[in-house]
Motif scaffolding. Sequence first.
Motif, mmCIF file in Angstrom:
data_model
loop_
_atom_site.group_PDB
_atom_site.id
_atom_site.type_symbol
_atom_site.label_atom_id
_atom_site.label_comp_id
_atom_site.label_asym_id
_atom_site.label_seq_id
_atom_site.Cartn_x
_atom_site.Cartn_y
_atom_site.Cartn_z
ATOM 1 N N LYS A 77 0.822 -1.210 0.000
ATOM 2 C CA LYS A 77 0.000 0.000 0.000
ATOM 3 C C LYS A 77 0.857 1.262 0.000
ATOM 4 C CE LYS A 77 -3.874 0.479 0.408
ATOM 5 N NZ LYS A 77 -4.898 0.768 -0.638
ATOM 6 N N LYS A 78 2.027 1.203 0.620
ATOM 7 C CA LYS A 78 2.890 2.384 0.699
ATOM 8 C C LYS A 78 3.847 2.482 -0.479
ATOM 9 C CE LYS A 78 2.607 2.871 5.695
ATOM 10 N NZ LYS A 78 1.387 2.053 5.772
ATOM 11 N N GLY A 79 3.774 1.515 -1.391
ATOM 12 C CA GLY A 79 4.605 1.564 -2.587
ATOM 13 C C GLY A 79 6.026 1.088 -2.392
ATOM 14 N N THR A 80 6.311 0.517 -1.219
ATOM 15 C CA THR A 80 7.665 0.015 -0.957
ATOM 16 C C THR A 80 7.964 -1.211 -1.801
ATOM 17 O OG1 THR A 80 7.469 0.838 1.312
ATOM 18 C CG2 THR A 80 9.263 -0.709 0.859
ATOM 19 N N ASP A 81 6.953 -2.068 -1.970
ATOM 20 C CA ASP A 81 7.127 -3.264 -2.799
ATOM 21 C C ASP A 81 6.920 -2.902 -4.268
ATOM 22 O OD1 ASP A 81 7.674 -4.836 -0.643
ATOM 23 O OD2 ASP A 81 5.693 -5.744 -0.503
ATOM 24 N N SER A 82 7.905 -2.243 -4.815
ATOM 25 C CA SER A 82 7.854 -1.854 -6.226
ATOM 26 C C SER A 82 8.668 -2.837 -7.055
ATOM 27 C CB SER A 82 8.419 -0.437 -6.397
ATOM 28 O OG SER A 82 9.801 -0.417 -6.051
ATOM 29 N N GLU A 83 8.768 -2.554 -8.339
ATOM 30 C CA GLU A 83 9.540 -3.432 -9.225
ATOM 31 C C GLU A 83 11.038 -3.376 -8.913
ATOM 32 O OE1 GLU A 83 9.273 0.622 -10.902
ATOM 33 O OE2 GLU A 83 7.813 -0.849 -10.140
ATOM 34 N N ARG A 85 12.261 -3.635 -5.891
ATOM 35 C CA ARG A 85 12.535 -4.412 -4.691
ATOM 36 C C ARG A 85 13.267 -5.699 -5.034
ATOM 37 N NH1 ARG A 85 10.383 -8.662 -2.019
ATOM 38 N NH2 ARG A 85 10.693 -8.682 0.245
ATOM 39 N N VAL A 86 14.288 -6.045 -4.222
ATOM 40 C CA VAL A 86 15.011 -7.306 -4.401
ATOM 41 C C VAL A 86 14.421 -8.339 -3.444
ATOM 42 C CG1 VAL A 86 17.121 -6.176 -5.141
ATOM 43 C CG2 VAL A 86 16.775 -6.637 -2.718
ATOM 44 N N GLY A 87 14.872 -9.590 -3.580
ATOM 45 C CA GLY A 87 14.335 -10.648 -2.733
ATOM 46 C C GLY A 87 13.083 -11.250 -3.347
ATOM 47 N N PRO A 88 12.494 -12.249 -2.674
ATOM 48 C CA PRO A 88 11.305 -12.916 -3.202
ATOM 49 C C PRO A 88 10.155 -11.937 -3.423
ATOM 50 C CG PRO A 88 12.220 -14.135 -1.340
ATOM 51 C CD PRO A 88 12.930 -12.814 -1.388
ATOM 52 N N GLN A 89 9.432 -12.097 -4.514
ATOM 53 C CA GLN A 89 8.314 -11.216 -4.809
ATOM 54 C C GLN A 89 7.180 -11.487 -3.828
ATOM 55 O OE1 GLN A 89 6.168 -11.642 -8.603
ATOM 56 N NE2 GLN A 89 6.477 -9.454 -8.948
ATOM 57 N N ARG A 90 6.596 -10.426 -3.310
ATOM 58 C CA ARG A 90 5.490 -10.547 -2.366
ATOM 59 C C ARG A 90 4.199 -10.877 -3.112
ATOM 60 N NH1 ARG A 90 7.096 -7.145 2.005
ATOM 61 N NH2 ARG A 90 9.125 -7.932 2.675
ATOM 62 N N GLU A 91 3.230 -11.410 -2.376
ATOM 63 C CA GLU A 91 2.011 -11.908 -3.019
ATOM 64 C C GLU A 91 1.084 -10.788 -3.482
ATOM 65 O OE1 GLU A 91 2.150 -15.244 -3.643
ATOM 66 O OE2 GLU A 91 4.066 -14.692 -2.752
ATOM 67 N N GLN A 93 2.196 -7.805 -4.248
ATOM 68 C CA GLN A 93 3.000 -7.174 -5.294
ATOM 69 C C GLN A 93 2.804 -7.885 -6.629
ATOM 70 O OE1 GLN A 93 7.181 -7.587 -4.568
ATOM 71 N NE2 GLN A 93 7.810 -6.303 -6.280
ATOM 72 N N SER A 94 2.715 -9.210 -6.590
ATOM 73 C CA SER A 94 2.553 -9.995 -7.808
ATOM 74 C C SER A 94 1.105 -10.069 -8.279
ATOM 75 C CB SER A 94 3.072 -11.417 -7.592
ATOM 76 O OG SER A 94 2.246 -12.115 -6.659
ATOM 77 N N GLY A 95 0.172 -9.668 -7.419
ATOM 78 C CA GLY A 95 -1.243 -9.750 -7.761
ATOM 79 C C GLY A 95 -1.871 -11.081 -7.417
ATOM 80 N N ALA A 96 -1.114 -11.981 -6.791
ATOM 81 C CA ALA A 96 -1.647 -13.303 -6.434
ATOM 82 C C ALA A 96 -2.705 -13.203 -5.344
ATOM 83 C CB ALA A 96 -0.511 -14.222 -5.978
#
Length: 310
Positions: A77-83, A85-91, A93-96
């Motif tokens: 929601k705060k935009g921290t998980d953007s494209e 971001r390194v590490g495993p993609q969050r759920e 963030q991916s739209g899952a």
Amino acid sequence: MAKFKTWIKAARPRTVLLSFSGVLLGGFLAYKTGPSTLREASGTAGSGTLLCVLFAALTAILLQILSNLANDYGDFKKGTDSEKRVGPQREMQSGAITEKEMKRGLAFTAGLCLIFGALLIFVFAGLTWQELAVFAALGIGAVLAALLYTLGKRPYGYRGLGDLYCFLFFGLAAVAGTFYLATKSLDFSVLLPASAMGFLSNAVLNINNMRDYENDKASGKNSLVVKLGLKKAFVYYCLLIIGAFVCLAVYLVLHHAAWYSYLFVVLFLLFLKDLIAIKKTNPELLDPFLGRQVKHSFLLVVVYGILMLV
């Protein structure tokens, strides 16, 4: 609708072992000490000690999952998980997992935390009303802290206070709380291994935040690593590991433990190997060390507990 395996991934199973480790350490210490003589004499010490530890573990694991889900939601929601971001993609963030689904997941997990926590303190622990009030407040506080790490207008995780949360709830509360619920006795020396667990929990968080340093800094997430900078954050990480081993050793000294109990220090070589490797690794490639830190911390608790009880 998000699949079950998607929710499992969102719960971040590799971190769950860390929350269990704190309760396990508290259980080891409680088994070594035994129920208090006063509580046994008053007839309130029953056979539910194992159930206390079991439900404390379940509650701690659910709190860890709740914190992970809230972190997924809050950072998205705060935009921290953007494209970037390194590490495993969050759920999210991916739209899952959609926002509506995550809100339901948070409510469901928070409800489970409260239910298992209530069963622990109201059914299995055999507490007095005064003790019930204290642990009920602690449980509600733990749920709120898990949610407010990244949620709300002023999440404390964005102000560099995440380490304090980890230390208090996954260190002191997990270990000392489990010890008290199982023994119904106060032993302030237990704060030493409890602090050790808090340091180890912070070490895991520190690796996570070192990995995310560039993205967090750009996104305005002022974690302690962002405030310290990478060089000082690594020094902080070293101090956490050393501090954990020192606290565990001092506890054994205070309780006049047998010489072989100190053999747990051999495991420091595992942590030292990682320290050297982390020093040579680019921050964005640190993700594998997060899982290793969790596993090594769990192994340390198991070995420490077994040697203490032998």
